[in-house]
Design a protein around this motif. Structure first.
Motif, PDB file in Angstrom:
ATOM      1  N   SER A 152      10.447  21.225 -45.569  1.00  0.00           N
ATOM      2  CA  SER A 152      10.457  20.829 -44.154  1.00  0.00           C
ATOM      3  C   SER A 152       9.072  20.519 -43.590  1.00  0.00           C
ATOM      4  CB  SER A 152      11.138  21.903 -43.305  1.00  0.00           C
ATOM      5  OG  SER A 152      12.510  21.955 -43.595  1.00  0.00           O
ATOM      6  N   PRO A 153       8.047  21.357 -43.830  1.00  0.00           N
ATOM      7  CA  PRO A 153       6.732  21.019 -43.256  1.00  0.00           C
ATOM      8  C   PRO A 153       6.211  19.661 -43.713  1.00  0.00           C
ATOM      9  CG  PRO A 153       6.772  23.295 -43.998  1.00  0.00           C
ATOM     10  CD  PRO A 153       8.031  22.668 -44.495  1.00  0.00           C
ATOM     11  N   ILE A 154       6.362  19.370 -45.002  1.00  0.00           N
ATOM     12  CA  ILE A 154       5.888  18.081 -45.524  1.00  0.00           C
ATOM     13  C   ILE A 154       6.747  16.952 -44.975  1.00  0.00           C
ATOM     14  CG2 ILE A 154       5.572  16.717 -47.627  1.00  0.00           C
ATOM     15  CD1 ILE A 154       4.960  19.308 -49.087  1.00  0.00           C
ATOM     16  N   ASP A 155       8.062  17.167 -44.963  1.00  0.00           N
ATOM     17  CA  ASP A 155       8.965  16.126 -44.468  1.00  0.00           C
ATOM     18  C   ASP A 155       8.714  15.830 -42.990  1.00  0.00           C
ATOM     19  OD1 ASP A 155      10.702  14.421 -45.668  1.00  0.00           O
ATOM     20  OD2 ASP A 155      12.478  15.653 -45.418  1.00  0.00           O
ATOM     21  N   ARG A 156       8.474  16.875 -42.194  1.00  0.00           N
ATOM     22  CA  ARG A 156       8.197  16.663 -40.770  1.00  0.00           C
ATOM     23  C   ARG A 156       6.913  15.877 -40.573  1.00  0.00           C
ATOM     24  NH1 ARG A 156       9.850  22.282 -39.760  1.00  0.00           N
ATOM     25  NH2 ARG A 156       7.638  22.812 -39.739  1.00  0.00           N
ATOM     26  N   PHE A 157       5.883  16.245 -41.330  1.00  0.00           N
ATOM     27  CA  PHE A 157       4.603  15.541 -41.209  1.00  0.00           C
ATOM     28  C   PHE A 157       4.762  14.058 -41.538  1.00  0.00           C
ATOM     29  CE2 PHE A 157       0.827  13.879 -43.363  1.00  0.00           C
ATOM     30  CZ  PHE A 157      -0.128  14.036 -42.367  1.00  0.00           C
ATOM     31  N   LEU A 158       5.444  13.762 -42.644  1.00  0.00           N
ATOM     32  CA  LEU A 158       5.636  12.369 -43.040  1.00  0.00           C
ATOM     33  C   LEU A 158       6.549  11.629 -42.075  1.00  0.00           C
ATOM     34  CD1 LEU A 158       6.010  12.842 -46.901  1.00  0.00           C
ATOM     35  CD2 LEU A 158       4.011  12.014 -45.662  1.00  0.00           C
ATOM     36  N   SER A 159       7.564  12.311 -41.568  1.00  0.00           N
ATOM     37  CA  SER A 159       8.476  11.681 -40.619  1.00  0.00           C
ATOM     38  C   SER A 159       7.755  11.332 -39.317  1.00  0.00           C
ATOM     39  CB  SER A 159       9.667  12.601 -40.349  1.00  0.00           C
ATOM     40  OG  SER A 159      10.597  11.989 -39.492  1.00  0.00           O
ATOM     41  N   ASP A 160       6.879  12.228 -38.865  1.00  0.00           N
ATOM     42  CA  ASP A 160       6.088  11.930 -37.661  1.00  0.00           C
ATOM     43  C   ASP A 160       5.210  10.714 -37.885  1.00  0.00           C
ATOM     44  OD1 ASP A 160       7.269  14.161 -36.673  1.00  0.00           O
ATOM     45  OD2 ASP A 160       5.477  15.430 -36.749  1.00  0.00           O
ATOM     46  N   TRP A 161       4.603  10.674 -39.048  1.00  0.00           N
ATOM     47  CA  TRP A 161       3.752   9.520 -39.382  1.00  0.00           C
ATOM     48  C   TRP A 161       4.574   8.232 -39.403  1.00  0.00           C
ATOM     49  CZ3 TRP A 161       4.478   6.714 -43.953  1.00  0.00           C
ATOM     50  CH2 TRP A 161       3.519   5.739 -44.206  1.00  0.00           C
ATOM     51  N   ARG A 162       5.775   8.304 -39.966  1.00  0.00           N
ATOM     52  CA  ARG A 162       6.656   7.134 -39.997  1.00  0.00           C
ATOM     53  C   ARG A 162       7.004   6.673 -38.588  1.00  0.00           C
ATOM     54  NH1 ARG A 162      11.990   8.251 -43.161  1.00  0.00           N
ATOM     55  NH2 ARG A 162      12.024   9.899 -41.589  1.00  0.00           N
ATOM     56  N   SER A 163       7.299   7.619 -37.700  1.00  0.00           N
ATOM     57  CA  SER A 163       7.639   7.264 -36.316  1.00  0.00           C
ATOM     58  C   SER A 163       6.478   6.560 -35.633  1.00  0.00           C
ATOM     59  CB  SER A 163       8.031   8.517 -35.532  1.00  0.00           C
ATOM     60  OG  SER A 163       9.194   9.108 -36.071  1.00  0.00           O
ATOM     61  N   ARG A 164       5.272   7.082 -35.830  1.00  0.00           N
ATOM     62  CA  ARG A 164       4.107   6.456 -35.192  1.00  0.00           C
ATOM     63  C   ARG A 164       3.853   5.053 -35.729  1.00  0.00           C
ATOM     64  NH1 ARG A 164       2.214  11.929 -35.526  1.00  0.00           N
ATOM     65  NH2 ARG A 164       1.235  11.505 -37.538  1.00  0.00           N
ATOM     66  N   VAL A 165       3.988   4.895 -37.058  1.00  0.00           N
ATOM     67  CA  VAL A 165       3.799   3.563 -37.646  1.00  0.00           C
ATOM     68  C   VAL A 165       4.863   2.598 -37.125  1.00  0.00           C
ATOM     69  CG1 VAL A 165       3.883   2.239 -39.799  1.00  0.00           C
ATOM     70  CG2 VAL A 165       2.654   4.414 -39.718  1.00  0.00           C
ATOM     71  N   ALA A 166       6.117   3.054 -37.039  1.00  0.00           N
ATOM     72  CA  ALA A 166       7.200   2.189 -36.564  1.00  0.00           C
ATOM     73  C   ALA A 166       6.969   1.768 -35.117  1.00  0.00           C
ATOM     74  CB  ALA A 166       8.539   2.913 -36.708  1.00  0.00           C
ATOM     75  N   ILE A 167       6.497   2.693 -34.276  1.00  0.00           N
ATOM     76  CA  ILE A 167       6.233   2.356 -32.874  1.00  0.00           C
ATOM     77  C   ILE A 167       5.119   1.319 -32.775  1.00  0.00           C
ATOM     78  CG2 ILE A 167       5.338   3.278 -30.704  1.00  0.00           C
ATOM     79  CD1 ILE A 167       6.803   5.879 -31.362  1.00  0.00           C
ATOM     80  N   GLN A 168       4.060   1.529 -33.559  1.00  0.00           N
ATOM     81  CA  GLN A 168       2.957   0.569 -33.536  1.00  0.00           C
ATOM     82  C   GLN A 168       3.414  -0.805 -34.029  1.00  0.00           C
ATOM     83  OE1 GLN A 168       0.088   0.995 -32.163  1.00  0.00           O
ATOM     84  NE2 GLN A 168       0.284   3.195 -31.763  1.00  0.00           N
ATOM     85  N   TRP A 169       4.248  -0.805 -35.071  1.00  0.00           N
ATOM     86  CA  TRP A 169       4.755  -2.069 -35.592  1.00  0.00           C
ATOM     87  C   TRP A 169       5.629  -2.779 -34.557  1.00  0.00           C
ATOM     88  CZ3 TRP A 169       4.253  -5.669 -39.160  1.00  0.00           C
ATOM     89  CH2 TRP A 169       5.313  -6.533 -39.404  1.00  0.00           C
ATOM     90  N   THR A 170       6.497  -2.039 -33.893  1.00  0.00           N
ATOM     91  CA  THR A 170       7.375  -2.628 -32.882  1.00  0.00           C
ATOM     92  C   THR A 170       6.570  -3.212 -31.730  1.00  0.00           C
ATOM     93  OG1 THR A 170       9.120  -1.048 -33.459  1.00  0.00           O
ATOM     94  CG2 THR A 170       9.306  -2.173 -31.337  1.00  0.00           C
TER      95      THR A 170
END
Length: 660
Positions: free
Chosen positions: A30-48
């Motif tokens: 969970s800690p690793i998955d949460r960290f990567l998921s947060d990073w994915r969300s930020r990248v997706a927002i910037q891309w959008t």
């Protein structure tokens, strides 16, 4: 099972463990998955937002407005809590003047105060939705002593997850809205808010359930709001779905829930994407009606002292309204990002072909000049594929894949392949060492294999030194007659046993087996095998010990051959005996031969003499004969002088001795 198959199957097992680790050990992943998921969300927002700017699109969310009781409002209107009539005026302004479609209060009023009736008149409007807070952690907080308002018709499928909690904070009964929803998020270990229950049910038999705040807000816009919690339909659907519908069959929002009944909050916006107004500007009607008309107004606070600043994956200091705004925006779009029921299979669909590629590349190019590039290139490809696939499926299919496997498996796969390569290299190294040790002395074998391992090529240079050695020759008597009368198979069995006994005696006393010659064996003793890389070696001072060791080996060898009587009888052969000759002296010891075939041996007069002594043993009716050089290094009291004799190939006669 072959080595490549074992390596591949080991990697496949590790792949399965890594991909499904979240089911067996969520506290690890969970800690690793949460960290990567947060990073994915930020990248997706910037891309959008990049795409919106590129195509000159308005990225503002204008269907919702955030009404913020901020520092400006507190400075102008007075410290919080405001008088009831001021809050009532805020609600009236939003409904009557700005014609908001709905008003949602992310604020609770748990205490009775003066002028509650004024606020009650406004808060009980059909457009207004209130909130309730639950205790999900059994902290034994004071519970509400009154009943919450009835919610819209709700239906739960069999075995649907029900999250149980105690209602602890809501509006005072006198100012309770007609419609409420819960605002109780799940706070992760790092303090961030990523999930919220779809519904929360009170303990007891009736299990009265309150939907999340946003579902209640949405129901205020419908004529016949209905709520249904059912299992997701479709291979890649969410495990559960909370359906908000207007009447039977008219679904207006699908809210995906995980196995535990939690909604992953769909963070899709930057703080600047929201349309926000200060509460004081709404009260004083400074905002253009067009900006608020027909929107859903969310009322909350960011003012100091109101404790409504939270941490989210994209903002460590976000307004408490932002998660609600994100959920409402997704509901209006009917588009949520969620983790599908069989998310692990999608991860496998990417990582398994990558494993096949690694296996193919390792077998195809492991001996080519490109071999050093296999692992770094594959690692880059694996990370790139994981990044592109997980981000692409998130952006375009709204699927939240677990990212733990994409990060952990590629380096683990390389580690497995490297460890197997090291294991194979060591196995081959020790196998070569063991094979060579059957032909060469142990010290010579170690040196040659170490050089070959370091330089990746066998050293075939001439490497010899002059030293004093003791040479032993041993031969089976009457071997020619045995060969004439016995089959080759019987002779092979006999000689295998005889050579084994001879070699054991030599090795037991520290000698080196030089070679087997027909039915004879040549061995020698030298104390400087560890100096064979030197071009010149001094004569050993341990020559006395060499001679003694050689004599003891000869005596043991003779005894071992005598003990083979029963073995020979089983083969139908007469007992065998041997002749042994031993001499000490200077010789050249080292590697000789060509690049194609080399041998480790000794050259010199001492070798010739030992061979001739072995041939004379039967003539002297002895099993062991010693030359003068060997006898001089031994205790004379334990030897018999047999006289002198002439040997073939030498002009001078030699002295011959035998042990007592």
């Amino acid at each position: 099972m072959r080595f490549p198959q074992t390596r591949f199957l080991t990697s496949l097992c590790v792949l399965l463990v890594v991909v499904f680790a979240g089911h067996f050990s969520p506290e690890l992943t969970s800690p690793i998955d949460r960290f990567l998921s947060d990073w994915r969300s930020r990248v997706a927002i910037q891309w959008t937002n990049y795409q919106a700017r590129r195509h000159s699109l308005d990225s503002k969310e204008r269907r919702l407005v955030l009404i913020d009781i901020d520092e400006k409002s507190v400075a102008i209107e007075g410290a919080w809590p405001w008088p009831r009539e001021k809050i009532a005026a805020l609600l009236e302004s939003l409904v009557e003047h700005y014609h908001a479609s709905g008003v949602a209060l992310d604020i609770v009023f748990p205490e009775a105060r003066e002028n509650d009736a004024v606020l009650a008149k406004q808060i009980k409007r059909s457009e207004v939705t209130g909130s309730v807070i639950y205790d999900l952690q059994s902290r034994h907080l004071p519970q509400l002593s009154y009943q919450l308002p009835s919610v819209m018709g709700a239906e739960f499928a069999k075995n649907a997850p029900r999250i149980i909690g105690q209602a602890t904070t809501s509006n005072h009964p006198g100012i309770m809205p007609l419609r409420i929803g819960h605002i109780t998020p799940v706070i992760d270990d790092d303090g961030a808010i990523r999930k919220i229950p779809g519904t929360i049910c009170a303990p007891g038999r009736d299990l009265k359930c309150i939907p999340l705040f946003e579902a209640s807000i949405m129901s205020g816009l419908l004529e016949q709001p209905q709520l249904r919690l059912q299992a997701g339909t479709g291979f890649f659907a969410s495990p559960w779905e909370l359906l908000v519908s207007d009447g039977i069959g008219s679904v207006v929002a699908h809210i995906p829930l995980d196995r535990d009944g939690l909604l992953a909050i769909p963070y899709r916006h930057l703080p600047s994407d929201w349309t926000a107004f200060s509460a004081t500007d709404i009260l004083r009607r400074r905002i253009d009606v067009q900006n608020v008309q027909s929107t859903i107004a969310l009322i909350g606070s960011t003012a100091m002292g109101m404790a409504d600043v939270i941490a989210t994956p994209i903002n460590p200091n976000a307004a408490g309204l932002e998660p609600h705004a994100e959920i409402l925006s997704a509901m209006l779009d009917d588009s949520f990002s969620y983790r599908p029921r069989y998310a692990e299979l999608l991860v496998l669909s990417v990582l398994f072909p990558l494993l096949l590629l690694l296996n193919y590349a390792n077998r195809r190019w492991k001996k080519s000049v490109y071999a050093p590039l296999i692992y770094p290139v594959w690692l880059a490809i694996a990370f790139a594929c994981g990044f592109v696939f997980s981000l692409g499926i998130y952006l375009f299919a709204h699927l939240l894949l677990p990212l733990f496997g994409f990060l952990i498996f590629p380096p683990l796969a390389i580690l497995i392949y490297v460890l197997f390569a090291l294991y194979r290299s060591n196995t081959e190294y020790f196998g070569l060492q063991k094979l060579m040790s059957t032909y060469l002395p142990k010290q010579v074998t170690n040196q040659q294999t170490d050089v070959a391992r370091a330089q990746r090529i066998m050293d075939t240079s001439i490497d010899a030194a002059r030293r004093e050695i003791t040479v032993l020759f041993a031969d089976v008597r009457g071997f020619t007659g045995l060969v004439e009368t016995q089959s080759p198979e019987v002779i092979a069995v006999l000689m295998d046993k005889v050579f084994g006994e001879m070699a054991s005696a030599v090795i037991h006393h520290g000698g080196t087996i030089d070679k087997f010659i027909g039915d004879a064996v040549m061995a020698f003793w030298s104390g400087n095998e560890h100096q064979i890389d030197s071009k010149v070696a001094a004569a050993t001072s341990g020559s006395d010990k060499q001679a003694a060791d050689a004599l003891m080996a000869a005596i043991e060898m003779h005894q071992r051959i005598q003990n083979l009587t029963d073995f020979c009888t089983q083969l139908g052969l007469p007992p065998v005996s041997i002749s042994i000759g031993i001499e000490s002296g200077m010789a050249i010891v080292g590697h000789f031969g060509s690049e194609q075939r080399r041998t480790y041996t000794a050259f010199g007069d001492v070798v010739v003499v030992a061979s001739r002594l072995e041939a004379l043993a039967a003539q002297f009716q002895e099993h062991i004969l010693l030359g003068q050089g060997c006898a001089q290094q031994l205790d004379q009291d334990k030897l018999r002088h047999l006289g002198q004799t002439q040997i073939r190939g030498r002009s001078q006669s030699i002295q011959v001795f035998a042990p007592l």
